[in-house]
Design a protein around this motif. Structure first.
Motif, mmCIF file in Angstrom:
data_model
loop_
_atom_site.group_PDB
_atom_site.id
_atom_site.type_symbol
_atom_site.label_atom_id
_atom_site.label_comp_id
_atom_site.label_asym_id
_atom_site.label_seq_id
_atom_site.Cartn_x
_atom_site.Cartn_y
_atom_site.Cartn_z
ATOM 1 N N LEU A 1 63.266 43.602 49.952
ATOM 2 C CA LEU A 1 62.686 42.080 50.504
ATOM 3 C C LEU A 1 62.752 41.557 51.580
ATOM 4 O O LEU A 1 61.399 40.779 51.704
ATOM 5 N N PHE A 2 62.991 42.527 52.179
ATOM 6 C CA PHE A 2 63.001 41.702 53.413
ATOM 7 C C PHE A 2 62.721 43.167 54.328
ATOM 8 O O PHE A 2 61.393 42.423 55.535
ATOM 9 N N LEU A 3 62.067 44.065 54.183
ATOM 10 C CA LEU A 3 61.985 45.237 55.671
ATOM 11 C C LEU A 3 61.070 46.365 54.877
ATOM 12 O O LEU A 3 62.705 47.223 53.059
ATOM 13 N N ARG A 4 60.333 47.275 54.894
ATOM 14 C CA ARG A 4 60.209 48.274 54.150
ATOM 15 C C ARG A 4 60.735 49.521 55.030
ATOM 16 O O ARG A 4 60.343 49.492 56.102
ATOM 17 N N GLU A 5 61.207 50.555 53.731
ATOM 18 C CA GLU A 5 62.227 51.467 54.802
ATOM 19 C C GLU A 5 60.713 52.180 55.243
ATOM 20 O O GLU A 5 59.706 52.980 54.667
ATOM 21 N N GLY A 6 61.109 52.940 56.359
ATOM 22 C CA GLY A 6 60.212 54.448 56.943
ATOM 23 C C GLY A 6 59.143 53.318 58.099
ATOM 24 O O GLY A 6 58.771 54.386 59.373
ATOM 25 N N GLU A 7 59.064 52.479 58.112
ATOM 26 C CA GLU A 7 57.793 51.027 58.768
ATOM 27 C C GLU A 7 58.201 50.288 59.455
ATOM 28 O O GLU A 7 57.870 50.323 60.124
ATOM 29 N N GLU A 8 59.298 48.902 58.795
ATOM 30 C CA GLU A 8 59.631 48.699 59.504
ATOM 31 C C GLU A 8 61.345 48.644 59.706
ATOM 32 O O GLU A 8 62.238 47.489 60.197
ATOM 33 N N VAL A 9 61.916 49.440 59.338
ATOM 34 C CA VAL A 9 63.388 49.171 59.647
ATOM 35 C C VAL A 9 63.584 51.123 59.075
ATOM 36 O O VAL A 9 62.884 51.683 58.029
ATOM 37 N N LEU A 10 64.724 51.451 59.992
ATOM 38 C CA LEU A 10 65.514 52.900 59.016
ATOM 39 C C LEU A 10 66.343 52.555 58.052
ATOM 40 O O LEU A 10 67.530 52.157 58.733
#
Length: 364
Positions: free
Chosen positions: A294-303
């Motif tokens: 809901l907040f950040l996209r895994e791999g692109e905006e967060v690890l």
């Protein structure tokens, strides 16, 4: 509206993880025309470790942690249009809750604002005589720091008229990129106080990763870690003041977020650290929890990591270029969708709607 807010501390983040949340929300609400008085006790040495002076967006009333002082500040709830008792004040919590509910005017909006819903809900389940059980029929709203559908369902099961999550967010005027500071140089940095329901996860996600990468530099900030056994490549800072958080987040190659046990189990509970770090443009590595997308996209905006092995693998593969790209993408997403201006608009609409409902009921 005149808002009387009874919380832990607005002036100090010392052993007070809700400070950033309070500041961002109340500043925005004041900008929308609300008049805020924040009541905080002189407790836990917070007044000796202030991060900010009394701000222009709220009148701050610091009161002694005595029964007499509590009765005096509780009586002032009668002057407010909105009365908020936050969880986790730390002293006289039950007396504050019961007192402000009793003192507030019938037309006032009464709110319990839970900044640690999993802990509070566990207490409610275990303690039939809990003060919040007694107060619940008199509350118009329960607002929560996070928790999503599981927390809403649990509160409604305990009789809450309405439960609405108001998530943490970014205040871009407070948290933003700054030049690196050599004091915070590291490959991976983690900031969080040592708490019983976080320590094991810090061992799993942070200390284990440090042990796996002995040639890399790790940095831990926060209270309580001084006597904790750590690998030799981990440097401990102690308390990091809010004014230093931007440099703490901007300087390392990556920053680690670790949810407490209860928050991770419930999900939908991004810590203030998530927004502080991404607002500063940090490359964030986080433990996995439901609702993160809901907040950040895994791999692109967060690890995202499932254990210390994952953290170490992310860090070993991370180049400065990719770290900057992830940090920039996260900062853009959060600034677009998850600022305290967004949250303040939510709360303002909730208060306006609740006030209208109370007026309708009073003339019906």
């Amino acid at each position: 509206m005149r808002i009387a807010f009874y919380g832990s501390s607005l002036l100090s983040s010392y052993w007070n993880g809700a400070a950033t949340y309070y500041r961002g929300l109340l500043r925005d609400l004041a900008g929308r025309g609300h008049r805020v008085t924040f009541y905080e006790p002189d407790a836990y040495e917070r007044q000796q470790h202030r991060d900010i002076d009394p701000p222009p967006y709220a009148e701050v009333r610091v009161y002694p942690a005595t029964p007499e002082a509590v009765r005096a500040v509780v009586a002032e709830a009668a002057q407010a249009d909105v009365v908020v008792k936050a969880s986790g004040v730390g002293v006289f919590d039950d007396a504050l809750l019961e007192g402000v509910v009793a003192a507030s005017r019938p037309e006032a909006i009464r709110i319990f604002w839970d900044v640690d819903a999993p802990a509070t809900l566990a207490e409610l389940a275990a303690t039939p005589g809990h003060a919040l059980h007694r107060a619940m029929p008199s509350l118009d709203l329960v607002l929560t720091y996070g928790g999503g559908p599981p927390v809403v369902a649990a509160y409604e099961g305990f009789g809450a008229a309405r439960c609405i999550p108001i998530y943490n967010a970014l205040d871009p005027d407070t948290h933003h990129p700054v030049p690196p500071d050599p004091r915070f140089a590291a490959d991976l940095a983690f900031l969080g106080n040592r708490l019983p329901d976080r320590e094991a996860r810090v061992e799993t996600f942070f200390l284990d990763a440090a042990a796996r990468l002995p040639a890399r530099a790790f940095l831990i900030g926060g209270n309580g870690w001084g006597d904790k056994a750590m690998p030799g490549n981990v440097r401990h800072l102690g308390h990091v003041y809010t004014r230093e958080h931007n440099a703490f987040n901007t300087t390392p190659l990556a920053v680690l977020n670790i949810a407490r046990d209860s928050m991770a189990a419930v999900g939908y509970s991004p810590a203030t650290r998530v927004f502080e770090a991404t607002g500063a443009g940090a490359c964030l590595i986080t433990d996995s929890w439901t609702g993160l997308d809901l907040f950040l996209r895994e791999g692109e905006e967060v690890l995202v990591a499932r254990d210390g092995r994952d953290v170490a693998a992310h860090l070993a593969a991370l180049t400065p270029e990719r770290a900057r790209a992830i940090g920039a993408a996260a900062r853009a997403r959060i600034a677009r969708e998850h600022t305290y201006a967004h949250r303040g608009a939510e709360v303002d609409a909730i208060l306006s709607g609740e006030a209208a409902r109370k007026r309708e009921r009073s003339v019906a």
